[in-house]
Design a protein around this motif. Structure first.
Motif, PDB file in Angstrom:
ATOM      1  N   THR A 187       0.853  -1.119   0.002  1.00  0.00           N
ATOM      2  CA  THR A 187      -0.076   0.019  -0.020  1.00  0.00           C
ATOM      3  C   THR A 187       0.860   1.025   0.084  1.00  0.00           C
ATOM      4  O   THR A 187       2.112   1.124   0.176  1.00  0.00           O
ATOM      5  CB  THR A 187      -0.878   0.010   1.211  1.00  0.00           C
ATOM      6  OG1 THR A 187      -0.351   0.351   2.288  1.00  0.00           O
ATOM      7  CG2 THR A 187      -1.752  -1.132   1.624  1.00  0.00           C
ATOM      8  N   ASP A 188       0.459   2.366   0.054  1.00  0.00           N
ATOM      9  CA  ASP A 188       1.117   3.613  -0.028  1.00  0.00           C
ATOM     10  C   ASP A 188       1.440   3.991   1.229  1.00  0.00           C
ATOM     11  O   ASP A 188       2.297   4.833   1.501  1.00  0.00           O
ATOM     12  CB  ASP A 188       0.475   4.690  -0.622  1.00  0.00           C
ATOM     13  CG  ASP A 188      -1.028   4.951  -0.016  1.00  0.00           C
ATOM     14  OD1 ASP A 188      -1.256   4.200   1.001  1.00  0.00           O
ATOM     15  OD2 ASP A 188      -1.757   5.837  -0.212  1.00  0.00           O
ATOM     16  N   ARG A 189       1.216   3.073   2.187  1.00  0.00           N
ATOM     17  CA  ARG A 189       1.731   3.425   3.885  1.00  0.00           C
ATOM     18  C   ARG A 189       2.741   2.183   4.077  1.00  0.00           C
ATOM     19  O   ARG A 189       2.755   2.047   4.959  1.00  0.00           O
ATOM     20  CB  ARG A 189       0.482   3.530   4.696  1.00  0.00           C
ATOM     21  CG  ARG A 189      -0.276   4.658   4.480  1.00  0.00           C
ATOM     22  CD  ARG A 189      -1.633   4.889   5.241  1.00  0.00           C
ATOM     23  NE  ARG A 189      -2.625   3.790   5.059  1.00  0.00           N
ATOM     24  CZ  ARG A 189      -3.037   3.036   6.234  1.00  0.00           C
ATOM     25  NH1 ARG A 189      -2.590   2.937   7.287  1.00  0.00           N
ATOM     26  NH2 ARG A 189      -3.776   1.893   5.822  1.00  0.00           N
TER      27      ARG A 189
ATOM     28  N   ARG B 144       0.578  -3.928   4.461  1.00  0.00           N
ATOM     29  CA  ARG B 144      -0.539  -4.088   5.450  1.00  0.00           C
ATOM     30  C   ARG B 144      -1.134  -5.379   5.049  1.00  0.00           C
ATOM     31  O   ARG B 144      -1.173  -6.027   4.118  1.00  0.00           O
ATOM     32  CB  ARG B 144      -1.411  -2.983   5.220  1.00  0.00           C
ATOM     33  CG  ARG B 144      -0.953  -1.573   5.449  1.00  0.00           C
ATOM     34  CD  ARG B 144      -0.574  -1.288   6.783  1.00  0.00           C
ATOM     35  NE  ARG B 144      -0.290  -0.016   7.245  1.00  0.00           N
ATOM     36  CZ  ARG B 144       1.023   0.337   7.489  1.00  0.00           C
ATOM     37  NH1 ARG B 144       2.201  -0.543   7.382  1.00  0.00           N
ATOM     38  NH2 ARG B 144       1.236   1.686   7.714  1.00  0.00           N
TER      39      ARG B 144
ATOM     40  N   HIS C  17      -6.836   8.610   5.536  1.00  0.00           N
ATOM     41  CA  HIS C  17      -5.489   9.361   4.872  1.00  0.00           C
ATOM     42  C   HIS C  17      -5.895   9.723   3.284  1.00  0.00           C
ATOM     43  O   HIS C  17      -5.178  10.498   2.636  1.00  0.00           O
ATOM     44  CB  HIS C  17      -4.717   8.040   4.666  1.00  0.00           C
ATOM     45  CG  HIS C  17      -4.001   7.785   5.733  1.00  0.00           C
ATOM     46  ND1 HIS C  17      -2.950   8.557   6.592  1.00  0.00           N
ATOM     47  CD2 HIS C  17      -4.027   6.602   6.749  1.00  0.00           C
ATOM     48  CE1 HIS C  17      -2.691   7.746   7.715  1.00  0.00           C
ATOM     49  NE2 HIS C  17      -3.368   6.730   7.683  1.00  0.00           N
ATOM     50  N   ASN C  18      -6.941   9.346   3.026  1.00  0.00           N
ATOM     51  CA  ASN C  18      -7.614   9.644   1.380  1.00  0.00           C
ATOM     52  C   ASN C  18      -8.879  10.112   1.240  1.00  0.00           C
ATOM     53  O   ASN C  18      -9.221  10.509   0.094  1.00  0.00           O
ATOM     54  CB  ASN C  18      -7.159   8.540   0.355  1.00  0.00           C
ATOM     55  CG  ASN C  18      -8.007   7.620   0.518  1.00  0.00           C
ATOM     56  OD1 ASN C  18      -9.003   7.463   1.247  1.00  0.00           O
ATOM     57  ND2 ASN C  18      -7.786   6.365  -0.092  1.00  0.00           N
TER      58      ASN C  18
ATOM     59  N   ARG D   8      -4.575  -3.204   7.267  1.00  0.00           N
ATOM     60  CA  ARG D   8      -4.983  -2.236   6.055  1.00  0.00           C
ATOM     61  C   ARG D   8      -5.982  -1.121   6.566  1.00  0.00           C
ATOM     62  O   ARG D   8      -5.851   0.150   6.268  1.00  0.00           O
ATOM     63  CB  ARG D   8      -5.689  -2.757   5.075  1.00  0.00           C
ATOM     64  CG  ARG D   8      -5.973  -2.061   3.804  1.00  0.00           C
ATOM     65  CD  ARG D   8      -4.785  -1.845   2.914  1.00  0.00           C
ATOM     66  NE  ARG D   8      -5.082  -0.845   1.726  1.00  0.00           N
ATOM     67  CZ  ARG D   8      -5.025  -1.220   0.429  1.00  0.00           C
ATOM     68  NH1 ARG D   8      -4.912  -2.688   0.041  1.00  0.00           N
ATOM     69  NH2 ARG D   8      -5.426  -0.467  -0.521  1.00  0.00           N
TER      70      ARG D   8
END
Length: 147
Positions: free
Chosen positions: A26-28, A31, A76-77, A122
């Motif tokens: 993921t962008d983090r 996860r 976050h988004n 996630r």
């Protein structure tokens, strides 16, 4: 442009006290999540959860009941998700299919392992679904009608 939530599905699969999860990029960072994904145009929710589980785990998923519908806004988004989580079991492992892009591996974890790794999940939906499953929550598949 009209606002719409993202319709997603997830498979809650427990065998011998362990739950099937996928580790994904993921962008983090990496996860863990239940096998899950977006509803595609022209498919039913049941078709979507069966397809997503096969794509992400290479197992055939047989839904037996609906765990619940979860409404969550990603911090976050700012994306809002409506998650339809289905309980079921897997069979017919087909590793020759390969895992979907972004999926690193499948892993079986106990509820305590999932709780102890909460920061690596996630979304909060992962643990919420596990807790709801462990509490015995479930609904018949017939509560969702596809017309």
């Amino acid at each position: 442009m009209q606002w719409k939530p993202h319709a997603t599905v997830a498979a809650i699969i427990e065998e011998n006290g362990k739950f099937l999860l996928v580790e994904e990029t993921t962008d983090r960072g990496n996860r863990f999540n239940q096998p899950a994904g977006h509803l595609e145009d022209g498919e039913t929710l049941l078709e979507a959860v069966i397809r997503e589980t096969l794509e992400e785990t290479t197992y055939t998923f047989q839904p037996t009941s609906l765990l619940g519908v979860y409404h969550w806004k990603h911090e976050h988004n700012d994306t809002t998700y409506l998650r339809f989580a289905y309980i079921g079991h897997v069979s017919q492992h087909r590793p020759e299919l390969g895992l979907d892009d972004g999926i690193i591996r499948t892993v079986w974890m106990t509820a305590d392992e999932i709780r102890n790794n909460a920061m690596l999940m996630r979304s909060p939906q992962v643990i919420t679904c596990i807790e709801d499953y462990l509490s015995g929550q479930h609904f018949p598949l017939s509560v969702i009608t596809h017309l």
